[in-house]
Design a protein around this motif. Structure first.
Motif, PDB file in Angstrom:
ATOM      1  N   ALA A   1       0.810  -1.216   0.000  1.00  0.00           N
ATOM      2  CA  ALA A   1       0.000   0.000   0.000  1.00  0.00           C
ATOM      3  C   ALA A   1       0.842   1.264   0.000  1.00  0.00           C
ATOM      4  N   ALA A   2       1.929   1.253   0.762  1.00  0.00           N
ATOM      5  CA  ALA A   2       2.709   2.482   0.980  1.00  0.00           C
ATOM      6  C   ALA A   2       4.009   2.531   0.192  1.00  0.00           C
ATOM      7  N   GLY A   3       4.475   1.397  -0.322  1.00  0.00           N
ATOM      8  CA  GLY A   3       5.707   1.373  -1.097  1.00  0.00           C
ATOM      9  C   GLY A   3       6.947   1.175  -0.246  1.00  0.00           C
ATOM     10  N   PRO A   4       8.076   0.909  -0.894  1.00  0.00           N
ATOM     11  CA  PRO A   4       9.311   0.613  -0.164  1.00  0.00           C
ATOM     12  C   PRO A   4       9.756   1.709   0.782  1.00  0.00           C
ATOM     13  N   GLY A   5       9.423   2.952   0.487  1.00  0.00           N
ATOM     14  CA  GLY A   5       9.860   4.049   1.342  1.00  0.00           C
ATOM     15  C   GLY A   5       9.345   3.975   2.761  1.00  0.00           C
ATOM     16  N   VAL A   6       8.264   3.231   2.966  1.00  0.00           N
ATOM     17  CA  VAL A   6       7.704   3.142   4.318  1.00  0.00           C
ATOM     18  C   VAL A   6       8.659   2.439   5.275  1.00  0.00           C
ATOM     19  N   VAL A   7       9.524   1.573   4.736  1.00  0.00           N
ATOM     20  CA  VAL A   7      10.448   0.841   5.609  1.00  0.00           C
ATOM     21  C   VAL A   7      11.382   1.819   6.322  1.00  0.00           C
ATOM     22  N   GLY A   8      11.921   2.773   5.591  1.00  0.00           N
ATOM     23  CA  GLY A   8      12.811   3.753   6.198  1.00  0.00           C
ATOM     24  C   GLY A   8      12.108   4.616   7.225  1.00  0.00           C
ATOM     25  N   ARG A   9      10.850   4.975   6.950  1.00  0.00           N
ATOM     26  CA  ARG A   9      10.109   5.810   7.902  1.00  0.00           C
ATOM     27  C   ARG A   9       9.826   5.042   9.185  1.00  0.00           C
ATOM     28  N   ILE A  10       9.452   3.781   9.050  1.00  0.00           N
ATOM     29  CA  ILE A  10       9.188   2.969  10.234  1.00  0.00           C
ATOM     30  C   ILE A  10      10.479   2.709  11.005  1.00  0.00           C
ATOM     31  N   ALA A  11      11.582   2.529  10.281  1.00  0.00           N
ATOM     32  CA  ALA A  11      12.863   2.206  10.913  1.00  0.00           C
ATOM     33  C   ALA A  11      13.393   3.346  11.776  1.00  0.00           C
ATOM     34  N   ARG A  12      12.846   4.540  11.656  1.00  0.00           N
ATOM     35  CA  ARG A  12      13.251   5.641  12.541  1.00  0.00           C
ATOM     36  C   ARG A  12      12.845   5.366  13.984  1.00  0.00           C
ATOM     37  N   HIS A  13      11.866   4.504  14.153  1.00  0.00           N
ATOM     38  CA  HIS A  13      11.355   4.203  15.489  1.00  0.00           C
ATOM     39  C   HIS A  13      11.961   2.930  16.063  1.00  0.00           C
ATOM     40  N   ARG A  14      12.034   1.875  15.254  1.00  0.00           N
ATOM     41  CA  ARG A  14      12.601   0.604  15.676  1.00  0.00           C
ATOM     42  C   ARG A  14      13.094  -0.140  14.434  1.00  0.00           C
ATOM     43  N   PRO A  15      14.110  -1.017  14.571  1.00  0.00           N
ATOM     44  CA  PRO A  15      14.538  -1.820  13.427  1.00  0.00           C
ATOM     45  C   PRO A  15      13.357  -2.613  12.858  1.00  0.00           C
ATOM     46  N   VAL A  16      13.409  -2.842  11.558  1.00  0.00           N
ATOM     47  CA  VAL A  16      12.282  -3.441  10.848  1.00  0.00           C
ATOM     48  C   VAL A  16      12.519  -4.911  10.530  1.00  0.00           C
ATOM     49  N   PHE A  17      11.526  -5.707  10.837  1.00  0.00           N
ATOM     50  CA  PHE A  17      11.420  -7.088  10.382  1.00  0.00           C
ATOM     51  C   PHE A  17      10.557  -7.038   9.129  1.00  0.00           C
ATOM     52  N   LEU A  18      11.180  -7.191   7.956  1.00  0.00           N
ATOM     53  CA  LEU A  18      10.482  -7.073   6.678  1.00  0.00           C
ATOM     54  C   LEU A  18       9.984  -8.456   6.261  1.00  0.00           C
ATOM     55  N   ASP A  19       8.692  -8.643   6.380  1.00  0.00           N
ATOM     56  CA  ASP A  19       8.083  -9.965   6.210  1.00  0.00           C
ATOM     57  C   ASP A  19       7.354 -10.017   4.867  1.00  0.00           C
ATOM     58  N   LEU A  20       8.127 -10.195   3.785  1.00  0.00           N
ATOM     59  CA  LEU A  20       7.557 -10.236   2.438  1.00  0.00           C
ATOM     60  C   LEU A  20       7.514 -11.644   1.862  1.00  0.00           C
ATOM     61  N   LYS A  21       8.142 -12.587   2.528  1.00  0.00           N
ATOM     62  CA  LYS A  21       8.068 -14.008   2.150  1.00  0.00           C
ATOM     63  C   LYS A  21       8.377 -14.228   0.671  1.00  0.00           C
ATOM     64  N   PHE A  22       9.545 -13.781   0.237  1.00  0.00           N
ATOM     65  CA  PHE A  22       9.940 -13.966  -1.157  1.00  0.00           C
ATOM     66  C   PHE A  22       9.920 -15.452  -1.534  1.00  0.00           C
ATOM     67  N   HIS A  23       9.404 -15.738  -2.718  1.00  0.00           N
ATOM     68  CA  HIS A  23       9.335 -17.116  -3.204  1.00  0.00           C
ATOM     69  C   HIS A  23       9.273 -17.058  -4.722  1.00  0.00           C
TER      70      HIS A  23
END
Length: 239
Positions: free
Chosen positions: A45-67
């Motif tokens: 919904a928000a795109g890859p940039g959201v990871v950096g914004r969230i990471a300002r608060h706490r490290p991110v567990f990126l759960d995209l389940k690549f397959h």
């Protein structure tokens, strides 16, 4: 890469398509959790940039389940690791993708970020699966057997850890010892609704079994006070 806590840690799952809401949750729960999870709903919904914004608060567990095929997964890993400042701390892919895919993902992470790469976690069997649901996909023997099968493959191929339900934590510790990271969704505090999760346990039970990280979503984000809910779960974990 070091994402193994000294005692069981808490991950808050920010499952929403609303980036502003996710950032608000991240800020609220940050004092009580070790990581926050960005999954498919928020990422799409928000795109890859959201990871950096969230990471300002706490490290991110990126759960995209690549397959996918190894080359495609390697490219996806390079993409999510391209911005060092916004790179995730942990990243998931499906163990069912096979050894070559897992090896390619780890190489891509190392080539892009070196020692700062995310921990590569192989998803074994989704916590929503029962034995009957797994059998419908052609996999016999039940979830526990399939989890062990995929765990052996993934760890031999270079995965740093596994995503499993609470019901498999003890079996995995018996089989592989303390080295692999075990990240465990399907956590429901006593009295919480199970929702679409089939193989669940309480935070206290799961920590005692040997989990490293407990992933909790709706019991935190659906609470009237997400910060207080996260604090209560964190306080229940052994130290």
């Amino acid at each position: 890469m070091r994402q193994k806590p000294n005692a069981a840690g808490l991950i808050a799952a920010l499952d929403t398509p609303d980036a502003a809401r996710a950032e608000g949750w991240a800020a609220a729960v940050a004092p009580h959790v070790g990581l926050v999870k960005v999954g498919l709903e928020l990422f799409c919904a928000a795109g890859p940039g959201v990871v950096g914004r969230i990471a300002r608060h706490r490290p991110v567990f990126l759960d995209l389940k690549f397959h996918d095929i190894p080359n495609t997964v390697a490219g996806a890993v390079r993409s999510v690791c391209a911005d060092r400042a916004a790179a995730p701390a942990m990243l998931t892919l499906h163990g069912g993708g096979g050894a070559a895919m897992i090896e390619a993902a780890r190489r891509a992470a190392e080539d892009t970020l070196g020692a700062a790469r995310p921990a590569i976690l192989a998803v074994t069997v989704l916590t929503s699966f029962t034995a009957a649901a797994l059998a419908e996909t052609g996999v016999a023997g039940g979830p526990a057997q399939q989890v062990l099968r995929l765990a052996r493959l993934a760890l031999a191929a270079g995965a740093d850890g596994l995503v499993c339900s609470p019901q498999e934590v003890s079996r995995l510790r018996d089989a592989f010892g303390g080295a692999p990271l075990l990240v465990v969704p399907g956590i429901r505090p006593a009295g919480s609704a199970a929702g679409d999760q089939a193989r669940i346990a309480t935070p206290e039970e799961t920590a005692a079994m040997g989990a490293d990280w407990l992933v909790v979503g709706r019991p935190i984000t659906g609470a009237d006070d997400p910060a207080a809910a996260a604090a209560a779960i964190a306080a229940s974990l052994p130290r």
